[in-house]
Write a protein that holds these residues in place. Structure first.
Motif, short mmCIF file in Angstrom:
data_model
loop_
_atom_site.label_atom_id
_atom_site.label_comp_id
_atom_site.label_asym_id
_atom_site.label_seq_id
_atom_site.Cartn_x
_atom_site.Cartn_y
_atom_site.Cartn_z
N GLN A 13 0.78 -1.41 -0.28
CA GLN A 13 0.01 0.11 0.29
C GLN A 13 0.46 1.15 -0.13
O GLN A 13 0.38 2.13 -0.98
N LEU A 16 1.60 2.46 -3.53
CA LEU A 16 1.05 2.63 -4.46
C LEU A 16 1.20 4.35 -4.51
O LEU A 16 0.68 4.78 -5.42
N PRO A 29 -3.14 5.25 1.16
CA PRO A 29 -3.98 4.26 0.24
C PRO A 29 -4.64 3.51 1.35
O PRO A 29 -4.74 3.14 2.10
N VAL A 32 -6.26 -1.07 -3.81
CA VAL A 32 -6.54 -0.96 -4.85
C VAL A 32 -7.49 -2.09 -5.56
O VAL A 32 -7.05 -3.36 -5.00
N ASN A 36 -10.03 -0.02 -9.86
CA ASN A 36 -10.66 1.25 -8.78
C ASN A 36 -9.46 1.50 -7.97
O ASN A 36 -8.38 -0.24 -7.55
N MET A 37 -8.85 2.99 -7.42
CA MET A 37 -8.46 2.99 -6.44
C MET A 37 -8.89 4.18 -4.86
O MET A 37 -9.12 4.52 -5.51
N PHE A 58 -3.60 8.12 -11.42
CA PHE A 58 -3.22 7.32 -11.34
C PHE A 58 -4.01 6.48 -12.67
O PHE A 58 -3.48 5.12 -12.89
N LYS A 60 -7.12 5.42 -12.45
CA LYS A 60 -8.08 4.42 -12.48
C LYS A 60 -9.13 5.16 -12.01
O LYS A 60 -8.82 6.53 -10.96
N ILE A 62 -11.43 6.46 -8.60
CA ILE A 62 -10.74 6.79 -7.72
C ILE A 62 -12.03 7.11 -6.89
O ILE A 62 -12.90 7.71 -7.29
#
Length: 478
Positions: A13, A16, A29, A32, A36-37, A58, A60, A62
């Motif tokens: 984590q 990230l 974080p 993940v 998605n994050m 990123f 992705k 969020i």
């Protein structure tokens, strides 16, 4: 997962984000997945376009979950260290496939003040740990597929054999960082799941080596300097690995390094480079041992000889011989106390009368972590804080304990201090050595020579360190 002080993060984590991202966006974080994050966020950092910015960054979707501002800041301080001016990102993304992998790793370690980097593989994970202020701290996680690449890059840089995976190997690497040169000692050890690598970072910077700033008290420094001024004899510094013995020796050599002196050293490894001093690297695989080098040194017209360590009887005998023929010999030895050095030399086969006539000074040294001055907390003293057999010389009502805050990155400690015990060998002690009389506690006290345990107790009493740090030193030594 939240605790009372911070949000717990795994190494995966942590990696990230880098420090710049974490502090700039105020995010930590949470989870993940492929699409998605999820992040915890400081409510003070929320703004309408933040989600869009993070999705671009990123790549992705969020998901943000508000958390307590103080909790977020404590988590960031613990896992994403930054220096005082916040100019450098301490947590860096380590890319094993990059040509800059080793450079980035060592650069991060130097910024953190680390002395060693441990690269390890286990059954289900691989990790990189840094030793900071004497303690190992996990910094990075590697996948098992990345690990062989990391090992091979280090082996190539250290001129080690890539195909040899069954035997230990040693090597050296020299890197140039920020305009300065750093030497790295590489040790490779075959383990059950693969090869473990330890990188020892050796500093070449001697600018800060000052004998007066190492931690000697006034009387200890006076006794030490008087012993060093003698034209011949032996000065021995004892202590466990990592207690600062070599630093003390180098500071001494720097002080006596003059154009009128011929100074020779045999070391394993050469940790500092001192101009004007002839330094030799130990190479036992080709027969260049401490004893072998010392024999040659005696034909090199030396004034001062420094042996990295007295490990065996042969080296001890050669050191005695060198001091008897008019040379000043500096070395280290593994014993628990300054007076215990005499018994160790006797165990190595050195006759007591030779020890008495050649030993100028016996020094014991330890490094103790200091409590963070910002967050340390005082508590009522409890008897179990001290060893059961220890008799405290003074009444103690309260002691300080580690807490943890942003300033110490929630370790509770900031910096270390050297503790010394310095015994100059005078006529009375020389007679005690000759007569194999080792009960000298009262005499040393009459001469105001304080033991390691007395110095450790005073440090505890002053509130700058904790009972846990000095517990092992609080024993009656004489």
């Amino acid at each position: 997962m939240e605790t009372a002080d911070h949000i717990l993060l795994s190494l995966e984590q942590q990696q990230l984000l880098n420090s710049d991202q974490a502090w700039h966006f105020g995010i930590v974080p949470k989870a993940v997945s492929a699409a998605n994050m999820e992040f915890y966020i400081d409510p003070e950092k929320m703004h309408p376009h933040l989600t869009d910015e993070l999705e671009v960054l990123f790549g992705k979707r969020i998901v943000l979950e508000k958390s307590d501002t103080v909790l977020i800041k404590k988590t960031l301080a613990k896992y994403y260290r930054k220096n005082a001016d916040a100019a450098k990102a301490y947590r860096k993304n380590i890319n094993v496939k990059s040509d800059e992998f080793l450079h980035s790793l060592v650069s991060e370690a130097k910024e953190l003040g680390s002395s060693d980097i441990h690269i390890e593989i286990y059954d289900d994970k691989c990790r990189i740990r840094f030793r900071i202020d004497g303690m190992l701290i996990e910094r990075h996680a590697l996948s098992k597929s990345e690990y062989p690449t990391a090992v091979n890059k280090i082996k190539i840089s250290a001129n080690c054999e890539i195909s040899e995976k069954r035997l230990p190997q040693d090597g050296r690497i020299q890197l140039f960082l920020n305009g300065g040169k750093i030497d790295i000692r590489v040790s490779i050890l075959p383990t059950l799941h693969g090869e473990k690598i330890v990188l020892r970072l050796l500093s070449n910077d001697t600018a800060n080596l000052d004998i007066a700033k190492l931690g000697f008290s006034d009387i200890q420094l006076k006794n030490y300097l008087e012993g060093v001024k003698k034209p011949h004899g032996i000065i021995l510094i004892s202590g466990p690995t990592g207690s600062g013995k070599t630093t003390t020796l180098y500071a001494t050599l720097k002080m006596i390094n003059k154009t009128t002196n011929n100074i020779l050293t045999i070391e394993d490894p050469v940790e500092y480079t001192l101009e004007g001093i002839n330094q030799v690297q130990l190479k036992e695989d080709i027969g260049l041992s401490f004893a072998a080098a010392l024999r040659t040194f005696l034909r090199q017209d030396p004034d001062v000889i420094m042996l990295g360590e007295i490990r065996d009887g042969e080296t001890a005998q050669m050191a005695i011989r060198a001091s008897l023929t008019g040379h000043l010999v500096l070395s280290t030895i593994h014993t628990n106390s300054a007076w215990g050095t005499i018994a160790r030399l006797a165990d190595m086969g050195v006759p007591p009368f030779l020890i008495a006539s050649t030993l100028n000074l016996s020094v014991a040294q330890r490094l103790v972590r200091l409590l963070c001055p910002v967050c340390r907390e005082k508590k009522k003293f409890e008897s179990y804080y001290l060893p059961p057999a220890y008799v405290a010389p003074k009444e103690i009502k309260e002691v300080a304990h580690a807490v943890g805050c942003e300033h110490c990155h929630f370790t509770g400690y900031k910096g270390r201090k050297a503790l010394y015990e310095v015994i100059p060998i005078d006529m009375h002690l020389a007679e005690s050595i000759k007569n194999n009389s080792f009960t000298v506690g009262e005499y040393l006290q009459s001469k105001n020579i304080r033991s390691l345990s007395e110095n450790a107790f005073e440090l505890l009493l002053s509130g700058v360190t904790s009972p846990e740090e000095v517990y092992s030193l609080l024993v009656n030594e004489y």
